[in-house]
Write a protein that holds these residues in place. Sequence first.
Motif, mmCIF file in Angstrom:
data_model
loop_
_atom_site.group_PDB
_atom_site.id
_atom_site.type_symbol
_atom_site.label_atom_id
_atom_site.label_comp_id
_atom_site.label_asym_id
_atom_site.label_seq_id
_atom_site.Cartn_x
_atom_site.Cartn_y
_atom_site.Cartn_z
ATOM 1 N N ARG A 275 26.949 28.376 61.724
ATOM 2 C CA ARG A 275 27.569 29.265 60.745
ATOM 3 C C ARG A 275 26.663 29.521 59.535
ATOM 4 O O ARG A 275 27.084 29.421 58.391
ATOM 5 N N LEU B 173 26.541 35.025 59.645
ATOM 6 C CA LEU B 173 27.879 35.527 59.315
ATOM 7 C C LEU B 173 27.830 36.923 58.689
ATOM 8 O O LEU B 173 28.767 37.706 58.806
ATOM 9 N N MET C 167 40.848 39.781 64.447
ATOM 10 C CA MET C 167 41.876 39.173 65.281
ATOM 11 C C MET C 167 43.177 39.933 65.040
ATOM 12 O O MET C 167 43.650 39.995 63.904
ATOM 13 N N MET D 17 42.796 39.590 57.557
ATOM 14 C CA MET D 17 41.702 39.236 56.654
ATOM 15 C C MET D 17 41.963 39.788 55.258
ATOM 16 O O MET D 17 41.210 39.523 54.331
ATOM 17 N N ASP E 15 48.932 41.003 48.669
ATOM 18 C CA ASP E 15 49.619 41.372 47.421
ATOM 19 C C ASP E 15 48.802 42.318 46.554
ATOM 20 O O ASP E 15 49.230 42.665 45.453
ATOM 21 N N VAL E 16 47.628 42.679 47.018
ATOM 22 C CA VAL E 16 46.796 43.616 46.250
ATOM 23 C C VAL E 16 46.388 44.776 47.159
ATOM 24 O O VAL E 16 46.705 44.768 48.354
ATOM 25 N N LEU F 21 36.044 42.452 47.451
ATOM 26 C CA LEU F 21 35.747 41.039 47.694
ATOM 27 C C LEU F 21 34.678 40.890 48.772
ATOM 28 O O LEU F 21 33.752 40.090 48.655
ATOM 29 N N ASP G 285 31.212 41.667 47.444
ATOM 30 C CA ASP G 285 30.563 40.532 46.774
ATOM 31 C C ASP G 285 30.169 39.437 47.765
ATOM 32 O O ASP G 285 29.112 38.830 47.664
ATOM 33 N N MET G 286 31.060 39.200 48.736
ATOM 34 C CA MET G 286 30.806 38.133 49.700
ATOM 35 C C MET G 286 29.580 38.433 50.560
ATOM 36 O O MET G 286 28.785 37.565 50.860
ATOM 37 N N TYR G 287 29.450 39.701 50.964
ATOM 38 C CA TYR G 287 28.347 40.082 51.846
ATOM 39 C C TYR G 287 27.128 40.574 51.072
ATOM 40 O O TYR G 287 26.134 40.972 51.663
ATOM 41 N N MET H 265 24.607 31.845 49.919
ATOM 42 C CA MET H 265 24.980 32.716 48.799
ATOM 43 C C MET H 265 24.376 32.201 47.506
ATOM 44 O O MET H 265 24.343 30.992 47.286
ATOM 45 N N GLN I 148 26.352 35.339 43.120
ATOM 46 C CA GLN I 148 27.273 35.919 44.107
ATOM 47 C C GLN I 148 28.553 35.080 44.202
ATOM 48 O O GLN I 148 29.653 35.618 44.240
ATOM 49 N N ARG J 284 30.723 35.693 41.302
ATOM 50 C CA ARG J 284 31.361 37.018 41.387
ATOM 51 C C ARG J 284 32.551 36.987 42.351
ATOM 52 O O ARG J 284 33.606 37.550 42.075
ATOM 53 N N VAL J 285 32.345 36.298 43.494
ATOM 54 C CA VAL J 285 33.435 36.205 44.475
ATOM 55 C C VAL J 285 34.610 35.438 43.871
ATOM 56 O O VAL J 285 35.769 35.876 43.979
ATOM 57 N N ARG K 186 35.342 35.051 40.723
ATOM 58 C CA ARG K 186 35.959 35.855 39.657
ATOM 59 C C ARG K 186 36.920 36.888 40.253
ATOM 60 O O ARG K 186 38.031 37.077 39.779
ATOM 61 N N ARG K 187 36.484 37.526 41.347
ATOM 62 C CA ARG K 187 37.352 38.539 41.950
ATOM 63 C C ARG K 187 38.574 37.891 42.612
ATOM 64 O O ARG K 187 39.694 38.404 42.531
ATOM 65 N N LEU K 188 38.337 36.753 43.257
ATOM 66 C CA LEU K 188 39.463 36.029 43.860
ATOM 67 C C LEU K 188 40.431 35.543 42.786
ATOM 68 O O LEU K 188 41.645 35.495 43.002
ATOM 69 N N VAL L 142 42.634 38.379 42.025
ATOM 70 C CA VAL L 142 43.605 38.574 43.113
ATOM 71 C C VAL L 142 44.714 37.530 43.010
ATOM 72 O O VAL L 142 45.899 37.835 43.160
ATOM 73 N N ASN M 63 48.747 37.796 42.557
ATOM 74 C CA ASN M 63 49.694 37.141 43.472
ATOM 75 C C ASN M 63 50.654 36.251 42.700
ATOM 76 O O ASN M 63 51.857 36.233 42.955
ATOM 77 N N ILE N 196 39.842 32.797 59.540
ATOM 78 C CA ILE N 196 39.432 34.022 58.848
ATOM 79 C C ILE N 196 38.389 33.730 57.769
ATOM 80 O O ILE N 196 37.639 34.618 57.376
ATOM 81 N N TRP N 197 38.341 32.492 57.295
ATOM 82 C CA TRP N 197 37.315 32.128 56.311
ATOM 83 C C TRP N 197 36.025 31.698 56.990
ATOM 84 O O TRP N 197 34.939 31.878 56.440
ATOM 85 N N LEU N 198 36.140 31.121 58.160
ATOM 86 C CA LEU N 198 34.952 30.578 58.809
ATOM 87 C C LEU N 198 34.052 31.656 59.402
ATOM 88 O O LEU N 198 32.900 31.384 59.714
ATOM 89 N N ARG O 99 33.405 34.443 57.759
ATOM 90 C CA ARG O 99 32.844 35.208 56.635
ATOM 91 C C ARG O 99 31.863 34.326 55.874
ATOM 92 O O ARG O 99 31.980 33.105 55.914
ATOM 93 N N PRO O 100 30.938 34.945 55.143
ATOM 94 C CA PRO O 100 29.965 34.112 54.432
ATOM 95 C C PRO O 100 30.531 33.365 53.225
ATOM 96 O O PRO O 100 29.839 32.561 52.631
ATOM 97 N N GLY O 101 31.776 33.607 52.860
ATOM 98 C CA GLY O 101 32.379 32.890 51.722
ATOM 99 C C GLY O 101 33.196 31.711 52.198
ATOM 100 O O GLY O 101 33.876 31.795 53.206
#
Lengths: 360, 269
Positions: free
Chosen positions: A113, A118, A125, A130, A134-135, A143, A146-148, B1, B5, B8-9, B11-13, B16, B20, B96-98, B100-102
């Motif tokens: 990984r 990634l 799925m 993903m 709520d947004v 998001l 920033d992640m990629y 990362m 970066q 930034r992730v 901060r955005r999370l 969010v 919520n 879903i997290w595994l 992605r690069p975050g």
Amino acid sequence: MSELAARGSRTVATPSPAGARSQPVIAVTDLVKTYQFHHQQAGFTGAIKSIFKREYQTRLAVKGISLAVRPGEIVGLLGPNGAGKTTTLKMLTGLLRPSGGEISVLGYQPWQRQTEFLRRIALVMGQKSMLWWDVSAMESLLLHKDMYGLDDAEFRESVDQLADLLDVRDLLDVQVRRVSLGERMKLELMAALVHRPDVLFLDEPTIGLDVVAKARVRTFLHDLNRQLGTTIMITSHDMDDIEALCQRVMIMTTGEIEYDGDLTTLVRTIQPRKRVRAIFAEIPDRTRIETTLPPDVELLAADDDAPETLRLEVPRDALGVVLERVPRFGALLDLDVSDTDVEEIVRDLFLHQRHPEVAS
Amino acid sequence: MTIGQTLRVIRRLFAVNIANTLAYRAEFFIYMFGSIITPIMALMIWRATLTSGASLPVDTRYLTTYFVLSSLAALVTSAWHQMWLPSMIRDGKLSIWLVRPGSVFFEIVANNLAEKAIKFLFLAPMVGIFWWFYRDDVVVKASVLRWIGFTACLLFGALFYFSLQALIGTVGFWWQDARAVDWFAGMVQAILLGGIVPLVLFPDWAQGFVNAQPYRYRFAFALDVLLRDMSRQELVTGFILQAGYAMGFAMLARWCWLRGLRSYSAVGG
């Protein structure tokens, strides 16, 4: 090896014309995955027994499969429940660590990984979201930006292109929980693809969608593959997905690849006969038809509600003769030639793998 | 990362998670009201104990100040991801997290900070009223250096507790459910945290153990740094132990997490 596996090419299938010149993006050799689980007898006694003594069993979910996928291919991974297709997909995306064998996706070992790996793949799925519900979808896309590590220009261009292809521009600022299932799936695809992955893995991408939404998703995936050359590997129980998208299919049963080749060859191998349906102005004379047609043509029973319709099953090599003779049986109103439904073929194939004695 | 970066992730999370969190305002009010009840009740009991003539090693002012500040310190150092990490593992939602690069820990950190920010908005007025009610007995005569030490200890306490909860959550990789472990840890914590019984009130024979056990270093040690006159040796030992627990649990949680990922079965399609 089954008869079918012997007929289909077991390891490397017909690559796309562009792919024929390239190295595989996915290369798998002797891949194995085992799971350990414990048995528990039903009822109170079973529950008590399991406290003191547990019987563990190891299940071989994937039994040493090998495959190669070249850039730009769309490959369908088919099989009944428990065949090992989702396990294979999970190993290819790095969610599961293989118990044996070798995997290389884009030159990386998925289970490590690495961030660079990634960044170049995506997994959608059908049953797992993903997106943040709520947004707005745009918030999820930002998001991912920033992640990629996408820059502003790259991100804008990608969002514009995907929003047009998927026709979701109006949905980007709507709270995700307020959109319909079909719209959400399109937004899921957008989130998965905003970083422009080289390889896209799809696990049941059209599950739960209505006919219109399914068609849109399929068209989009087809366009994506054509325009960006994205390699796509898809598992689906919906044969229409496979027919619409895949040049190549792999059929897995009980952890092994039983067939790896193109869909047309599969259909011809399993069902070498075509179906002919002819509608006449008046009820045709079945006795005359039986004597006129070649002996290996099967005349199917007439439908009581439509006695003017003639239904035949014809060997492919006799099709020309049959089509030439059918107009002689009366005033022809309509004529239709088709292959047996792919879903029916694959269902027969799975049934055959499990219960050879009842295969049709 | 890169660090930039990552920030930034997060901060955005964070944004969010604020969105919520604000969807559940009533729940937060009740939750915060419940969390301030514990120090109020504990304070009333200990004040009654002193009034009845009991001999304690601390006075009313220390106890009152301790409990008023402990509700805020408990909030700053709180973490709750041990509750939902095992369910993510069990239900396969971790997948879903595994892919992605975050890391999923970006989301956990952002959720932790966002909920704390909102909880603070609810808790601060309640603590203000609590403070005003006992204003004559709330006395903090601490130097700037003590406030700096207090803040640093709270941050290390937050890291320690965050790591401990992550460690409990990783049990989900092997047992599918960490509720029993969480319940047991909660029972131990109720006694050793200093939230109901300030640790200084434990008998002398237990002080060695009480001062060395990890739960002291969530927030009780920080409050001691601010409110009690400790010897240099006590302070240095405390700082070393706190840093050791924070770093030790963080490394242990990371090691278990990486081991756990190997046995992750990614349930569900």
